[in-house]
Design a protein around this motif. Structure first.
Motif, mmCIF file in Angstrom:
data_model
loop_
_atom_site.group_PDB
_atom_site.id
_atom_site.type_symbol
_atom_site.label_atom_id
_atom_site.label_comp_id
_atom_site.label_asym_id
_atom_site.label_seq_id
_atom_site.Cartn_x
_atom_site.Cartn_y
_atom_site.Cartn_z
ATOM 1 N N UNK A 128 0.856 -1.182 0.000
ATOM 2 C CA UNK A 128 0.000 0.000 0.000
ATOM 3 C C UNK A 128 0.894 1.234 0.000
ATOM 4 N N UNK A 129 0.443 2.291 -0.646
ATOM 5 C CA UNK A 129 1.209 3.546 -0.760
ATOM 6 C C UNK A 129 0.395 4.665 -0.141
ATOM 7 N N UNK A 130 0.932 5.271 0.920
ATOM 8 C CA UNK A 130 0.226 6.294 1.688
ATOM 9 C C UNK A 130 0.884 7.657 1.464
ATOM 10 N N UNK A 131 0.177 8.633 0.898
ATOM 11 C CA UNK A 131 0.775 9.990 0.748
ATOM 12 C C UNK A 131 1.026 10.612 2.114
ATOM 13 N N UNK A 132 2.114 11.355 2.216
ATOM 14 C CA UNK A 132 2.441 12.024 3.468
ATOM 15 C C UNK A 132 1.799 13.402 3.574
ATOM 16 N N UNK A 133 1.256 13.931 2.471
ATOM 17 C CA UNK A 133 0.531 15.202 2.472
ATOM 18 C C UNK A 133 -0.852 14.971 1.853
ATOM 19 N N UNK A 134 -1.883 15.592 2.447
ATOM 20 C CA UNK A 134 -3.235 15.414 1.944
ATOM 21 C C UNK A 134 -3.537 16.418 0.840
ATOM 22 N N UNK A 135 -4.830 16.506 0.462
ATOM 23 C CA UNK A 135 -5.212 17.388 -0.632
ATOM 24 C C UNK A 135 -4.981 18.858 -0.302
ATOM 25 N N UNK A 136 -5.025 19.192 0.986
ATOM 26 C CA UNK A 136 -4.815 20.582 1.413
ATOM 27 C C UNK A 136 -3.346 20.891 1.665
ATOM 28 N N UNK A 137 -2.445 20.013 1.217
ATOM 29 C CA UNK A 137 -0.994 20.196 1.404
ATOM 30 C C UNK A 137 -0.600 20.206 2.873
ATOM 31 N N UNK A 138 -1.365 19.500 3.707
ATOM 32 C CA UNK A 138 -1.044 19.378 5.119
ATOM 33 C C UNK A 138 -0.480 17.994 5.398
ATOM 34 N N UNK A 139 0.414 17.926 6.379
ATOM 35 C CA UNK A 139 1.004 16.643 6.750
ATOM 36 C C UNK A 139 -0.063 15.725 7.328
ATOM 37 N N UNK A 140 -0.115 14.494 6.823
ATOM 38 C CA UNK A 140 -1.039 13.497 7.361
ATOM 39 C C UNK A 140 -0.637 13.161 8.793
ATOM 40 N N UNK A 141 -1.630 12.977 9.656
ATOM 41 C CA UNK A 141 -1.328 12.663 11.036
ATOM 42 C C UNK A 141 -2.426 11.776 11.602
ATOM 43 N N UNK A 142 -2.092 11.098 12.700
ATOM 44 C CA UNK A 142 -3.071 10.240 13.349
ATOM 45 C C UNK A 142 -3.213 8.883 12.679
ATOM 46 N N UNK A 143 -4.293 8.171 13.027
ATOM 47 C CA UNK A 143 -4.533 6.817 12.508
ATOM 48 C C UNK A 143 -4.962 6.870 11.050
ATOM 49 N N UNK A 144 -4.518 5.867 10.295
ATOM 50 C CA UNK A 144 -4.862 5.755 8.874
ATOM 51 C C UNK A 144 -5.202 4.297 8.580
ATOM 52 N N UNK A 145 -6.255 4.118 7.757
ATOM 53 C CA UNK A 145 -6.604 2.772 7.278
ATOM 54 C C UNK A 145 -6.124 2.668 5.834
ATOM 55 N N UNK A 146 -5.265 1.735 5.564
ATOM 56 C CA UNK A 146 -4.649 1.609 4.245
ATOM 57 C C UNK A 146 -5.102 0.307 3.593
#
Length: 908
Positions: A128-146
């Motif tokens: 699985x490939x998880x982007x480190x920045x979301x659509x708003x160009x903010x750093x992803x944080x917290x729990x993620x389901x991949x």
């Protein structure tokens, strides 16, 4: 709008990390027929157990290329579920991440038989490939389901085939490749998971009793949704199985991949931050600009290395070459001269800001408030080598009239003025005339290479006029070097002092005082003798012109002709000593024969040194008038340069021994002795007499010089310093059997030299250059390494040997405690005068001193680091206490001293 607090990724110097929590999901077991037909599938760990051992690797990718090496989880044995709950830290910070960064996460299964994309005994379970920045160009944080893509390695590409989040369609048209929805329950669970994440991040208020009810309800609904989704997948799987069997009946083979369509979710957690972290691109510094800086007029005499040769790249001359045509490739070359110029936008801003502050009544009465006053105090506390930014310059300019009462602010004000702007220059000159009287250290700073305005330099010279001859002598060496930054024409048809207020001032004061004139003459002679490329022809000719004007001014004085004749007789004496010293150095005779040769030479009446009539002021110390040499007291030292000890007879009936040698440049030793003499004066102004005894030293050329001989012994040549002092100053009534006055002198001088040699970074310290006089005066000799340079490895920052401490009675004695107190007092006193010492070193940057020439741009910084001006006085004393403790506990200096002793014994 409500305030929005956030941070930028470029300022987040925190490593990228991820917590691998657990793997959720299920899939039907492989049919026995499939395992029978595909033998390698029987050995895959996940086919034999639903909770087989897996491990996870994570790697940062960007631009379809890996940025780091993969990091993997530790081995863990699973029983009921696949749960790692392990943090992985990747070797890259958030500040270095591009916007398209992503985490490529791959789960690896065991397979002794190998298989597709196998790495050793492991095959990909899924990726699985998880982007480190979301659509708003903010750093992803917290729990993620991949979402885990079965039997695939996470590719990490910009257009990845293993995305962590799959966008589901609301409707299915039956097209191949499209994924059907999982039902309303699954969509509702996805919505609830999003709310759970907001609750976890604190975006939804917490209500404990209500949260518990919601959690239990959602958990039951999640189980129902999972069962429904499982039944749906089984129906889809059955349809695929029928299609596979049909293909097998028609002669095809069933696809093993068709048995791995189950839905897996990998739960991970990224670091949480108090505020959103928004992507901000890292601003790289501009390409380094070489020595081709915009030189001021005062620096035109400074010899610079020739600019590097530039080879034209392909396509540069394509327009002139008819065969190349217009289609040739052009190469862009960075121009360092353009980088050194002012930014036109900033220059326009400066003119607009400063045009608001003219000589109006309101501007003259402008006073800072408390906040601005604190900012100005911070600016005033900057060290001389600190560079002001644009905002600080504008602030100083705005309150320039208010600052005229602060003598510390004059250098900051001069740095804030654009002297190339005629209007601004005129205003600055008028304000400068109203400034209160400044200190000598600020005047010396204004004579440095960074200040080109003749008005500013003349203002500094006016302050120096108020200094007496004794004080001026302390800075004379640096003032002679400051002549390099003056507008002095080497043309012999012009008066050198016409355009230089500093040259006029020095010549006038040196002509009126013989002591000043003596040292001024010899400082000029050394510069005229310097034929090195660093000096340059222009500087050499300039110094010759100044020396000529000095002699011209000297003969205008009432006794000027006699004084000029005295300087010529000094030159003859130095020439005679240089001749015999050079002959002895080149001869291959033994030391006794060399000594006899020198004695015969000095006793020969033809050389006119056995008797000197009339008495001659000694160049090394013009207060001493010598009448001849005592040949019998001559000694030649055992050294590669064979220095000679020459003993002069004085008009007072005493003797004055000196050491003269050729083949060595004594300008660095001369500088250190001058700084030690200055520091001794500064300490005595603070009522702190540390019994320093800086011997005199004078470089007569770049390869010869003389130094005062002080009767003393080295620590290497005596078994015990305490026993040596007791033999000369015994007192049985004292605890150590030594006169109290002698012991006090020793303790004070040890403290003074320890602090001073630490500040100057004196290196190559061993027991041979630690000297002790019979009256208890301790001092250092041989300053061939300064500013932290040392030929020996693991050298301490301060030389404090066991032999020195034992003479005080040991580390537990009261005298050692007094030694530390003297060290603290001296260090605190010299820190108060740090600006003066730093300015003196800044004027010596172009003086061709070996250890300064090694790194001229860092010479002042190295001295400044030793002062630790960023610390308050209490912290500075604690730091210096650690320096003393480290020097006492160091083992390397003891080993080095022993090795040095063995080498000297071998040479003997």
């Amino acid at each position: 709008m409500e305030p929005f607090s956030f941070a930028t990724s470029e300022s987040l110097h925190h490593p990228v990390s991820i917590r691998i929590i657990n793997l959720e999901g299920d899939e039907p077991p492989l049919p026995p027929s499939t395992q029978f037909e595909n033998a390698e599938l029987r050995h895959v760990g996940s086919n034999s157990s639903p909770h087989s051992d897996l491990y996870v690797t994570a790697q940062v990718w960007a631009g379809s290329k890996p940025l780091t090496v993969p990091v993997q989880t530790a081995y863990k044995s699973f029983r009921t579920e696949r749960r790692w709950n392990e943090w992985l830290t990747l070797p890259i910070n958030y500040s270095a991440l591009p916007l398209n960064s992503c985490l490529a996460i791959t789960l690896w299964d065991s397979s002794p038989a190998g298989g597709k994309d196998a790495e050793g005994l492991a095959i990909p379970f899924g990726g699985t490939t998880l982007p480190l920045f979301d659509r708003d160009n903010q750093v992803q944080k917290g729990r993620q389901k991949c979402h885990v893509h079965r039997r695939k390695i996470a590719d990490g590409h910009d257009k990845t085939t293993t995305p962590a989040v799959i966008r589901r369609r609301t409707r299915s048209h039956g097209k191949r490749g499209e994924q059907a929805p999982l039902g309303k329950d699954a969509e509702e669970m996805e919505r609830l998971e999003g709310l759970f994440k907001k609750h976890e991040m604190g975006e939804i208020p917490r209500v404990d009793w209500l949260d518990q009810l919601v959690f239990r309800t959602v958990e039951r609904r999640g189980l129902q949704s999972a069962k429904g989704s499982h039944r749906t997948l089984q129906r889809r799987q059955g349809a695929q199985d029928s299609a596979a069997e049909k293909d097998g009946a028609n002669g095809g083979s069933p696809d093993p991949e068709s048995y791995h369509r189950s839905l897996y979710q990998l739960n991970v957690e990224l670091p949480r931050f108090d505020f959103p972290v928004v992507f901000a691109d890292l601003e790289y510094p501009p390409p380094p600009i070489s020595s081709l800086q915009n030189m001021s007029g005062s620096q035109s005499n400074v010899a610079l290395k020739p600019p590097p040769e530039v080879q034209f790249g392909p396509g540069i001359n394509s327009l002139d070459n008819s065969s190349a045509g217009f289609g040739s490739r052009l190469v862009k070359v960075y121009d360092p001269e353009v980088g050194a110029k002012d930014n036109p936008a900033e220059a326009k801003h400066r003119r607009l800001v400063r045009s608001q502050h003219r000589h109006g009544v309101l501007d003259k009465d402008l006073k800072p408030n408390a906040k601005v006053r604190d900012e100005l105090n911070v600016i005033m506390s900057y060290s001389p080598n600190h560079i002001l930014n644009t905002e600080e310059k504008d602030l100083v300019w705005k309150f320039r009239y208010h600052l005229t009462r602060d003598k510390r602010a004059v250098t900051k004000f001069v740095k804030s003025v654009n002297w190339h702007d005629p209007s601004e220059r005129k205003q600055a000159e008028q304000v400068l005339a109203r400034w209160t009287e400044i200190d000598v250290d600020d005047a010396l700073e204004l004579l440095g290479p960074t200040f080109d305005s003749q008005v500013v330099r003349a203002y500094a010279v006016e302050r120096l006029r108020k200094a007496d001859d004794h004080e001026l002598l302390l800075y004379l060496l640096q003032l002679v070097q400051a002549l390099k930054y003056e507008h002095i024409s080497p043309d012999s048809t012009q008066d050198a002092t016409r355009d230089s207020s500093l040259a006029r001032f020095l010549i006038a004061r040196a002509a009126a005082n013989f002591t000043l004139g003596n040292y001024f003459h010899w400082y000029l002679m050394v510069e005229c003798d310097d034929n090195s490329p660093e000096q340059g022809t222009q500087n050499r000719e300039m110094y010759r012109k100044v020396a000529y004007d000095f002699m011209t001014e000297l003969v205008k004085q009432p006794d000027g002709a006699e004084t000029r004749g005295t300087l010529l007789r000094q030159a003859e004496l130095i020439a005679i000593l240089s001749r015999i010293s050079g002959e002895v150095k080149l001869s291959h005779e033994s030391i006794p024969k060399k000594t006899e040769r020198v004695k015969r030479f000095l006793a020969d009446p033809k050389n006119e040194v056995a008797t000197i009539d009339p008495p001659l002021p000694l160049p090394l110390d013009p207060s001493v008038h010598v009448i001849g040499v005592s040949p019998d007291e001559t000694t030649v030292f055992k050294s590669s340069l064979c220095p000679i000890k020459v003993t002069f007879r004085t008009t007072q009936g005493t003797t004055y021994p000196i050491i003269f040698k050729t083949g060595d440049d004594l300008r660095q030793d001369q500088l250190v002795i001058q700084i030690i003499t200055l520091m001794d004066q500064l300490l005595q102004k603070e009522n702190l007499d540390l019994k320093l005894s800086p011997y005199k030293i004078l470089a007569t050329s770049t390869t010869a010089g003389a130094s005062q001989f002080v009767p003393s012994v080295s620590f290497q040549s005596i078994p015990s310093a305490l026993a040596y002092l007791k033999s000369h100053s015994p007192d049985s009534r004292q605890p150590l059997g030594l006169r109290q006055e002698t012991l006090d002198t020793y303790v004070k001088s040890c403290a003074g030299y320890c602090v001073i040699t630490y500040i100057l970074g004196v290196g190559d310290r061993h027991l041979d250059n630690l000297l002790l006089a019979p009256d208890g005066h301790f001092f250092h000799a041989d300053f061939g390494f300064i500013l932290g340079r040392d030929p020996k490895p693991f050298a301490p920052v301060m030389k404090l040997s066991k032999e020195m401490v034992d003479c005080m009675g040991g580390v537990n004695s009261e005298h050692f405690k007094m030694f530390k107190q003297y060290c603290f007092l001296a260090y605190a006193a010299l820190r108060k005068s740090s600006n003066l010492i730093l300015n003196l070193f800044s004027l010596m940057v172009d003086a061709n001193i070996p250890d300064i020439r090694f790194e001229p741009d860092k010479a002042v910084l190295k001295v400044r680091e030793r002062f630790h001006l960023e610390l308050n006085e209490e912290d500075a004393m604690l730091y210096f206490d650690r320096v003393i403790e480290d020097a006492l506990g160091a083992i390397a200096p003891v080993v080095i001293d022993k090795l040095h002793e063995l080498v000297q014994a071998f040479r003997a």
